[in-house]
Enzyme design. Structure first.
Site, PDB file in Angstrom:
ATOM      1  CG  HIS A 396      -1.768   1.230   1.354  1.00 38.90           C
ATOM      2  ND1 HIS A 396      -1.591   2.172   2.340  1.00 38.90           N
ATOM      3  CD2 HIS A 396      -2.807   1.668   0.601  1.00 38.90           C
ATOM      4  CE1 HIS A 396      -2.492   3.133   2.199  1.00 38.90           C
ATOM      5  NE2 HIS A 396      -3.237   2.854   1.154  1.00 38.90           N
ATOM      6  CB  SER A 397       0.827   4.246   0.364  1.00 41.38           C
ATOM      7  OG  SER A 397       1.279   5.572   0.335  1.00 41.38           O
ATOM      8  CG  LEU A 398       7.078   4.950   0.811  1.00 47.40           C
ATOM      9  CD1 LEU A 398       7.606   5.583  -0.469  1.00 47.40           C
ATOM     10  CD2 LEU A 398       7.542   5.736   2.029  1.00 47.40           C
ATOM     11  CB  CYS A 400       3.598  -0.124  -3.964  1.00 42.59           C
ATOM     12  SG  CYS A 400       1.947  -0.413  -3.329  1.00 42.59           S
TER      13      CYS A 400
END
Length: 738
Positions: A396-398, A400
């Site tokens: 999720h988000s950073l 990834c």
């Protein structure tokens, strides 16, 4: 108690079964003899249990048999979370294992085993039988109480407190052991008690060996009993609680979940430092959604004999990191410190990761945690690797971006290598030197080549270069699920450009990860697309729409053809044109490039008539319509613009009109093209596998509200859970559709 009734404890990785919603639903019900080797036929699914048959068998358990020591199958163990008020029963398999360990340690007194814990709840938790504590295996700070249940409230099936249950059990065995269990069913006012026991603030009345009631000794309860008995009601019917000896649902070794065939690591993004347990909570929320998806769309995963199960493990990488050791907090001004603290605990993680000073610490932190969890999981599930278990990562988000860099081994030094590669080429000015300086230019070029060879030799022995060329994870990754991911913009800033090939090997080679999925809400301000970085013209192709959880079975994703934006908006434009076909304003519309009519409001029409050049209206109306309505209107082409200005010969060629024409041509050069027809046939390469998948948002909420909440809505989205399970177990979904 005969321990041979249970047998040796089973391994946690052997084939097992469990209901999706966590409820204890046995696969079969044993006869009153409670023999674990019963030959009774078992139903094929936990949902095939006949409830009426269960009630009959429960009644027979109360009316038949002789009072004797409780067997393992009648004793049920429970756990209670800190946030819960009621006790939750362990599944039959876990309860049998706990009771076996309890009898070995407490009743028999065999303390030869160094390990007095039992794996429970699908292997995610372990129970310390002696201390009655249930602790998480893969993450910290998650512990709850455990209770051994022998006596229960009939109405709620909740267990009595351990101390109270022990006293009642001792009194019951001393008085009724060896007697036939009989029950009168309804206790009337004339029914007499055969035994009585006072236990602190309670007292217990036995009306028979099968009719036992618990009463409170408080003033309110005594008053209620007195009033009820004075008007003819029985003592039991006014304030009594009927008790059951033994849990009404038989605990069996067959009541267990399947072995884990697919392990999914859940990696959080920014903001974890604000709440260290947030990834555990969000992962639990996602698992709840997974159970609902399985129950509705994957019923075969619940059938008896199934050997497939997906387990999601949270990966908490941020809290252990020191990074700046609190220096940022010391330089934070006092004004609006609450808001600044939120920013320091969330957005600051992105700045840390882009810093060359802290980036390696973050990479090593997540990489080490992934390897630690995998090694621990394999040690607790010995059959996972021999049975070719698969591993995926849900980021999720950073998270990834960090996961991607770990998989590919990307490092900022790569940008420096690209710079060196560029500098190694012969400078354009040196290609046109005079004959007198040609020898000097060749010497310079040869010197550069020698320096490049020396650098290559040095990098070959450098530890960083070796680490990049070798795998940093102890396992192969099957799928990388990116949700709310800014990976696309990170890759763009690193210089990644389309290669015009259908594969994503230049982004994520197949040898590193088989599939990449980019899932996002259209209003998520953090999420970006990835497909246009592989094939340029996919900027004109819609992302694949994710199937809804509530919808009927939809076609498989690999069978869905790419849909251009122009095709998607064509039907809407046709409907609008049909609605306005009888409008008088239709006659005053201006023809644009493709021959369709553009109907604007009265103010636009007035400005259109006052325009000095009808050809400029095409650009002006397209730009304003695009800004005001945010549609995908198609810009006018150079050919249509020149054809309109060809009529200038019939009028006075005023300088301001010519200047306007030149400005219009410059404007056209800056307008991006959104039409797939503008790409050459060589550029129209199809992707081997789609990557971008768009979720459907609710049509009832505000767009601004969605922008604020969409980035954190993936955890509770049933559509996301359905999509992930569809990719993990595609064969099960296809068989269900057939």
């Amino acid at each position: 108690m005969n321990l041979e009734e249970v047998g040796e404890p089973l391994r946690a990785d052997e084939p097992i079964n469990i209901s999706s919603d966590g409820e204890v639903v046995p696969f079969y019900f044993e006869s009153p003899s409670n023999n674990l080797n019963s030959d009774q036929q078992s139903p094929t699914s936990s949902f095939d249990v006949d409830r009426s048959d269960f009630r009959k068998r429960r009644s027979s358990l109360q009316n038949d048999g002789i009072v004797e020591n409780l067997t393992v199958t009648k004793i049920r163990w429970f756990y209670k979370e800190d946030t819960e008020k009621k006790w939750s029963p362990f599944i039959g398999y876990d309860s049998c294992q706990l009771e076996w360990k309890y009898q070995k340690l407490v009743t028999v007194g065999d303390l030869s085993d160094d390990d007095d814990v039992v794996l429970v709840r699908g292997g995610l938790y372990e129970v310390d039988v002696l201390n009655r504590k249930c602790s998480s295996v893969y993450w910290s700070d998650d512990q709850c109480d455990v209770l051994r249940g022998t006596w229960f409230y009939q109405s709620t099936r909740q267990p009595l407190e351990a101390e109270l249950a022990l006293k009642i059990e001792k009194e019951h065995m001393d008085k009724f052991k060896g007697q036939t269990i009989e029950t009168d069913g309804i206790i009337s006012a004339k029914t007499t008690t055969v035994h009585h026991l006072n236990v602190g603030e309670y007292h217990v009345d036995w009306y028979s060996a099968g009719d036992i009631y618990l009463y409170w000794n408080t003033t309110g309860h005594r008053l209620a009993r007195s009033i009820g008995q004075s008007i003819g009601f029985s003592k039991a019917s006014t304030s009594g609680y009927k008790l059951l000896r033994g849990y009404p649902v038989i605990a069996t070794l067959e009541d267990k979940p399947p072995p884990v065939s697919h392990l999914v690591f859940v990696v959080h993004g920014v903001g974890q430092i604000m709440d260290k347990r947030s990834i555990i909570k969000t992962c639990a929320d996602f698992s709840k959604g997974k159970h609902k998806v399985i129950k509705k769309h994957f019923p075969e995963l619940l059938s008896r004999g199934c050997v497939h199960r997906a387990e999601f493990l949270p990966v908490e990488w941020r809290s252990p990191l020191q990074l700046d050791s609190g220096v940022v907090a010391t330089i934070t001004p006092e004004k609006m410190k609450g808001l600044r603290h939120v920013l320091n605990s969330s957005v600051m993680d992105i700045m840390y990761y882009t810093s060359p000073l802290y980036r390696s610490e973050i990479i090593k932190g997540l990489q080490g945690e992934l390897n630690r969890l995998y090694s621990l999981f394999c040690a607790r599930n010995e059959g996972f690797e021999p049975n070719n278990g698969k591993v995926s990562i849900f980021g999720h988000s950073l998270g990834c971006v960090i996961t991607y860099d770990i998989l590919t081994g990307w490092n900022p030094i790569h940008l420096y290598d690209q710079y060196l590669s560029h500098e190694r080429r012969v400078h354009p000015d040196l290609e046109t030197v005079t004959e007198e300086q040609k020898g000097l230019a060749e010497e310079l070029h040869e010197a550069r080549r020698r320096v490049a060879r020396l650098e290559d030799e040095l990098l070959a022995t450098n530890q960083v270069a070796v680490a990049i060329s070798t795998s940093s994870l102890n396992f192969m990754v099957e799928n990388l699920f990116c949700v709310g991911s800014p990976l696309g913009v990170f890759l763009t800033l690193r210089g990644v450009r389309p290669q015009e090939r259908g594969s994503m090997d230049h982004l994520l080679p197949k040898r590193v990860c088989q599939r990449l999925f980019n899932i996002y809400f259209p209003s998520d301000p953090v999420a970006y697309r990835i497909e246009p970085l592989i094939v340029k013209h996919y900027c004109t192709i819609q992302p694949v729409n994710v199937h809804r959880f509530e919808s009927i079975p939809q076609p498989s994703y690999h069978t869905m053809r790419p849909i251009p934006y122009s095709e998607a908006t064509k039907s809407a434009e046709e409907m609008k044109a049909t609605e306005n076909a009888s409008s008088p304003e239709q006659e005053m519309s201006v023809t644009v490039e493709d021959g369709t009519n553009s109907n604007e409001d009265n103010s636009l029409s007035e400005r259109k008539r006052k325009s000095s050049s009808g050809g400029l209206w095409g650009i002006w109306s397209w730009s304003e319509a695009k800004d005001s309505k945010s549609n995908e209107a198609k810009p006018p082409s150079r050919f249509s613009l020149r054809s309109r200005f060809s009529q200038l010969d019939e009028r006075d060629a005023k300088p301001d009109v010519l200047e306007e024409f030149q400005n219009a041509m410059k404007t056209l050069d800056s307008i991006p093209s959104w039409s797939a027809s503008d790409f050459t046939s060589e550029e129209k390469v199809e992707l081997d596998e789609r990557i971008d998948f768009e979720l459907k948002e609710s049509s009832y909420g505000s767009l601004y509200y969605s922008a604020l909440t969409s980035h954190t809505s993936y955890w509770t989205s049933l559509d996301v859970a359905l999509f992930v399970m569809t990719q993990l177990f595609p064969d099960y979904l296809e068989s269900q559709e057939k």
